[in-house]
Design an enzyme around this catalytic site. Sequence first.
Site, PDB file in Angstrom:
ATOM      1  N   GLU A 189       0.796  -1.222   0.000  1.00 40.51           N
ATOM      2  CA  GLU A 189       0.000   0.000   0.000  1.00 40.51           C
ATOM      3  C   GLU A 189       0.832   1.278   0.000  1.00 40.51           C
ATOM      4  O   GLU A 189       0.728   2.117   0.910  1.00 40.51           O
ATOM      5  CB  GLU A 189      -0.974  -0.006   1.184  1.00 40.51           C
ATOM      6  CG  GLU A 189      -1.961  -1.152   1.123  1.00 40.51           C
ATOM      7  CD  GLU A 189      -2.983  -1.161   2.251  1.00 40.51           C
ATOM      8  OE1 GLU A 189      -4.008  -1.837   2.094  1.00 40.51           O
ATOM      9  OE2 GLU A 189      -2.759  -0.488   3.279  1.00 40.51           O
ATOM     10  N   GLU A 228      -5.156  -8.728   0.389  1.00 42.68           N
ATOM     11  CA  GLU A 228      -5.803  -8.452   1.679  1.00 42.68           C
ATOM     12  C   GLU A 228      -7.294  -8.344   1.454  1.00 42.68           C
ATOM     13  O   GLU A 228      -7.745  -7.764   0.460  1.00 42.68           O
ATOM     14  CB  GLU A 228      -5.305  -7.144   2.309  1.00 42.68           C
ATOM     15  CG  GLU A 228      -3.929  -7.200   2.919  1.00 42.68           C
ATOM     16  CD  GLU A 228      -3.555  -5.888   3.621  1.00 42.68           C
ATOM     17  OE1 GLU A 228      -4.469  -5.127   4.017  1.00 42.68           O
ATOM     18  OE2 GLU A 228      -2.356  -5.627   3.769  1.00 42.68           O
TER      19      GLU A 228
END
Length: 516
Positions: free
Chosen positions: A215, A424
């Site tokens: 991220e 995720e």
Amino acid sequence: MGHRLVVVLLLALLVAGAARAAEQAAGEDGIRGGAGADHQEAAGITGGLSRRSFPAGFVFGTAASAYQVEGMALKDGRGPSIWDAFVKTPGEIANNATADVTVDEYHRYKEDVNIMKSMGFDAYRFSISWSRIFPTGTGKVNWKGVAYYNRLINYMLKIGITPYANLYHYDLPEALEVQYGGLLNRKIVEAFADYAEFCFKTFGDRVKNWMTFNEPRVVAALGYDDGNFAPGRCTKCTAGNSATEPYIVAHHLILSHASAVQRYRHKYQHIQKGKIGILLDFVWYEGLTNSTADQAAAQRSRDFHVGWFLHPIIYGEYPKSLQVIVKERLPKFTADEVHMVKGSIDYVGINQYTAYYVRDQQPNATTLPSYSSDWHAAPIYERDGVPIGPRANSDWLYIVPWGLYKAVTYVKEKYGNPTMFLSENGMDDPGNVTIAQGVHDTTRVAYYRSYITKLKEAIDDGANCIGYFAWSLLDNFEWKLGYTSRFGLVYVDFRTLRRYPKMSAYWFRDLVSSKN
């Protein structure tokens, strides 16, 4: 008073019984059978999903990050990261919590890997703490840290769990932040590549799946646009510039990623036979209305979110909307950098949790320039009085399964259907739920069933998705929320650190062990 006392005692016995049942289901050997009614309720409700619902070789696993689960933050030679510095600021973290101990996977890794194995998972996506390997970011190696990751990797392989190693999950060595401004300085590119190469050389004989960053958009936006994450910089913060710093940091992250990939491909990949990619978060953005303005706002939001990183990696340039809006504040790639960045993934991980509506919102004369205002869009969480989906514990997380289908399909269509995996996916409960409440996580079971069903639909429609990683195996330290948020398939008593499998753990066991 007598009747009230009897009721209280009965409730106490029920809670204690549920806790004992959950405790008996956990331990060093993982899940040992049933957790009473919870397991019976979880069994047989996979919604028709099984391993056979997915392509041959499809990988199921769980994901976590070093800072959130390892503990031993100040011991065995590990240097501080920017998060160790950030959590010391009073009020930044809920209840002023720290990750000094968290769930102590550093010592309990065998127990946790055994739990994964007993649930039938194939893989574990973990992260390596840069400052545990290089306490000051560069130079002297901390061999105790190297020994820990060797123990973890070797044990995973011993019992049949495939390691997926991520090199960076928000935790820059604090020494580099102090020395030259960390990610704001171009020096970070070589420093990261050196660290990555050490990991390739040291662990690459056993690790065949690498990710450079988790991220990076969150790193740039929350760390440098609104200051909510380490190092806490923004225009309205003690220091920072929300108009420029997020773009500088993102640019350096992309170059750091590409430089590490270049070293891996040139020196290690042909020998070690591994693959390397990056992990990108992607909220799905849906236009609030069908108006041209709202539809354009939705596309800008996708560009400023996943496109900020994936567009350069696939096409060698930033999305046109960023170039038009950000103008001279947006760094440019040289011809050599374009050559290095373009195509610098073997696969991409997509972290997908939620979706929002968006409407057009053009800046006015008083709008301060920033990464977030550059979107020219505003997130909306309901339409015609109806929420986009039920909200989990986190204020940003709405349960919107169709958003996953659209996000995966968008990556397929916009970026040439790259090899991808869901790196995720999950939801959280409040941190203060009891053991008895926490293990009976029916909402989480429904979340996973609905989201994985939508992933299957996207794959059936042609998305080249090769794996799925649930976030997370354990309840753990959840950044700003500290221990007030629980994402785990396994409940952790943060006082004793005992692990208690939740209903969702049994649900996953039924899913991944089923051949029908």
